[in-house]
Design an enzyme around this catalytic site. Structure first.
Site, PDB file in Angstrom:
ATOM      1  N   CYS A 185      32.817  95.567  75.476  1.00 57.61           N
ATOM      2  CA  CYS A 185      33.104  96.547  76.528  1.00 57.61           C
ATOM      3  C   CYS A 185      32.418  96.244  77.851  1.00 57.61           C
ATOM      4  O   CYS A 185      33.001  96.411  78.911  1.00 57.61           O
ATOM      5  CB  CYS A 185      32.734  97.943  76.045  1.00 57.61           C
ATOM      6  SG  CYS A 185      31.064  98.082  75.360  1.00 57.61           S
TER       7      CYS A 185
ATOM      8  N   GLY B 279      40.506 107.225  79.482  1.00 62.85           N
ATOM      9  CA  GLY B 279      41.575 106.735  80.341  1.00 62.85           C
ATOM     10  C   GLY B 279      42.642 106.013  79.549  1.00 62.85           C
ATOM     11  O   GLY B 279      43.691 105.652  80.082  1.00 62.85           O
ATOM     12  N   GLY B 280      42.382 105.801  78.254  1.00 62.81           N
ATOM     13  CA  GLY B 280      43.345 105.142  77.384  1.00 62.81           C
ATOM     14  C   GLY B 280      44.292 106.132  76.736  1.00 62.81           C
ATOM     15  O   GLY B 280      44.088 107.349  76.785  1.00 62.81           O
ATOM     16  N   VAL B 281      45.318 105.610  76.094  1.00 58.66           N
ATOM     17  CA  VAL B 281      46.356 106.458  75.521  1.00 58.66           C
ATOM     18  C   VAL B 281      45.867 107.234  74.302  1.00 58.66           C
ATOM     19  O   VAL B 281      46.280 108.379  74.076  1.00 58.66           O
ATOM     20  CB  VAL B 281      47.611 105.608  75.177  1.00 58.66           C
ATOM     21  CG1 VAL B 281      47.316 104.611  74.064  1.00 58.66           C
ATOM     22  CG2 VAL B 281      48.786 106.503  74.803  1.00 58.66           C
ATOM     23  N   ASP B 282      44.973 106.658  73.511  1.00 61.07           N
ATOM     24  CA  ASP B 282      44.542 107.315  72.272  1.00 61.07           C
ATOM     25  C   ASP B 282      43.760 108.602  72.539  1.00 61.07           C
ATOM     26  O   ASP B 282      44.051 109.655  71.959  1.00 61.07           O
ATOM     27  CB  ASP B 282      43.699 106.353  71.428  1.00 61.07           C
ATOM     28  CG  ASP B 282      44.479 105.137  70.980  1.00 61.07           C
ATOM     29  OD1 ASP B 282      45.691 105.275  70.726  1.00 61.07           O
ATOM     30  OD2 ASP B 282      43.889 104.039  70.891  1.00 61.07           O
TER      31      ASP B 282
ATOM     32  N   MET C   7      32.800 108.905  80.140  1.00 67.49           N
ATOM     33  CA  MET C   7      31.495 108.243  80.125  1.00 67.49           C
ATOM     34  C   MET C   7      31.452 107.047  81.068  1.00 67.49           C
ATOM     35  O   MET C   7      32.365 106.232  81.094  1.00 67.49           O
ATOM     36  CB  MET C   7      31.166 107.729  78.714  1.00 67.49           C
ATOM     37  CG  MET C   7      30.932 108.778  77.676  1.00 67.49           C
ATOM     38  SD  MET C   7      30.201 108.017  76.187  1.00 67.49           S
ATOM     39  CE  MET C   7      31.433 106.783  75.771  1.00 67.49           C
TER      40      MET C   7
ATOM     41  N   CYS D  30      27.139 101.348  69.963  1.00 67.18           N
ATOM     42  CA  CYS D  30      27.548 102.318  70.985  1.00 67.18           C
ATOM     43  C   CYS D  30      28.026 103.614  70.340  1.00 67.18           C
ATOM     44  O   CYS D  30      27.713 104.705  70.816  1.00 67.18           O
ATOM     45  CB  CYS D  30      28.647 101.727  71.865  1.00 67.18           C
ATOM     46  SG  CYS D  30      29.221 102.844  73.174  1.00 67.18           S
TER      47      CYS D  30
END
EC number: 2.8.1.13
Length: 362
Positions: free
Chosen positions: A200, A16-19, A39, A104
């Site tokens: 996280c 959901g992030g830009v990267d 995930m 993780c």
């Protein structure tokens, strides 16, 4: 990024992030068949104001639709609890400061998620990490990103040859500013979304409040390095070496106004030890020992090894000499004293641009 056959399927971990969004776009535009995987690693109440998972999933779906790729949601919360979170709780309970992202990556992203990608027919798993992979005669090297400020090789140092051979980092050669510019130009809804920070599974909530839900806090004394009691702590698991905030000591008539910093944690006595002043000599050390050693290449380096090291992700590389103590322990001697070396964190070794591996500071 290596060139693959055009008909290969590559799965992308879409957060959901830009990267990760731009990573998926780069692969799609190179002609690969791309599938997205989102995930879910933490079971949360949908009304939890501190959890961004619902918004992240919404953003991931929007990006997948925008690019034109399928998105699958996979739940690894049980594996995450067993292999990452429980380990972190054990470390906190013993007075150490773990790094969940490191575990993780090894146990969930590049194990559970990679396995799932393979089951869906993908040959490789791609992520939005800022790092690079180089194949030299079928031996894989983990290299730093072109963006030194965003490089994430520190968090990837536990990956093995199989994991690197089956992974792709499409934006490892980009600057963060380039990634955001690409996202904005393509009309991605998350082009200005801020980077995730902190642990996280805690999100934006207070660390102390979260940890109290899982571990029993035991208040105790705060002592100076000379053994003088000057305050009370709420539980040593809430503090880390080098910490200033949250001590509630303040200036003292017999000690002046300089701020106090955590220098050590005596777990047996349940005592938090502090010193005064950012540059206090006891906050610095020129050596450490580490355990749980992992070397990325199949053949470990020769010892003694002169290289660079980091004891935290944003630290500049520090010259050191690494000496083998036994099969699972190394001694690290730095050229210059290092501030706030912290038990439980990773020390990661580099030769030039290559990440060699690392261990856990003990």
């Amino acid at each position: 990024m290596p060139n693959f056959e055009q008909n290969q399927v590559i799965a992308v971990g879409l957060s959901g992030g830009v990267d990760s969004s731009v990573a998926a776009l780069v692969l799609k535009e190179k002609g690969y068949e791309v599938i997205g995987l989102f995930m879910q690693n933490w079971e949360t109440d949908s009304k939890d104001p501190f959890c961004t998972a619902e918004q992240d999933l919404s953003d991931a779906k929007a990006i997948a639709d925008h690019i034109g790729i399928p998105l699958y949601v996979v739940n690894f919360s049980k594996a995450y609890w067993n292999h990452v979170f429980q380990h972190c709780l054990d470390e906190f309970a013993q007075g150490r400061t773990p790094n969940p992202d490191v575990w993780c990556n090894r146990e969930i992203k590049f194990k559970s998620l990679l396995d799932h990608a393979k089951k869906l027919g993908a040959t490789h798993l791609a992520t939005g990490h800022y790092a690079c992979i180089q194949n030299e005669n079928n031996e894989y090297r983990l290299l730093k990103s072109n963006d030194s400020h965003k490089d994430q090789s520190y968090f990837l140092h536990l990956l093995n040859q199989y994991q690197l051979a089956n992974s792709v980092f499409p934006i490892g050669g980009y600057q963060k500013s380039e990634v955001r510019a690409i996202a904005k130009k393509r009309g991605f809804i998350n082009h200005a979304k801020k980077d995730s920070t902190g642990i996280c599974f805690i999100g934006e909530r207070k660390f102390k409040d979260f940890l109290n839900e899982f571990l029993l806090a035991k208040p105790g004394n705060i002592e100076t390095s000379e053994g003088k009691i000057i305050g009370k702590h709420d539980g040593i698991m809430f503090y880390t070496v080098g910490q200033r905030k949250g001590l509630h000591i303040g200036g003292r008539p017999d000690a002046g106004e300089a701020p106090w910093y955590v220098v050590d944690k005596d777990v047996k006595r349940n005592v938090l030890i502090v010193v005064q002043g950012y540059e206090h000599p006891l906050l610095y050390s020129q050596e450490l020992t580490c355990t749980n050693l992992h070397w990325i290449r199949d053949t470990e380096p020769s010892f003694p090894l002169t290289c660079k090291a980091k004891t935290r992700c944003r630290q500049a590389d520090q010259t050191c000499v690494v000496t083998r103590l036994d099969n699972d322990h190394c001694h690290v001697q730095f050229e210059h004293p290092q501030r706030a070396i912290t038990r439980g964190q990773s020390v990661v070794f580099y030769l030039g641009n290559e990440c060699l591996g690392g261990g856990i500071i003990n």
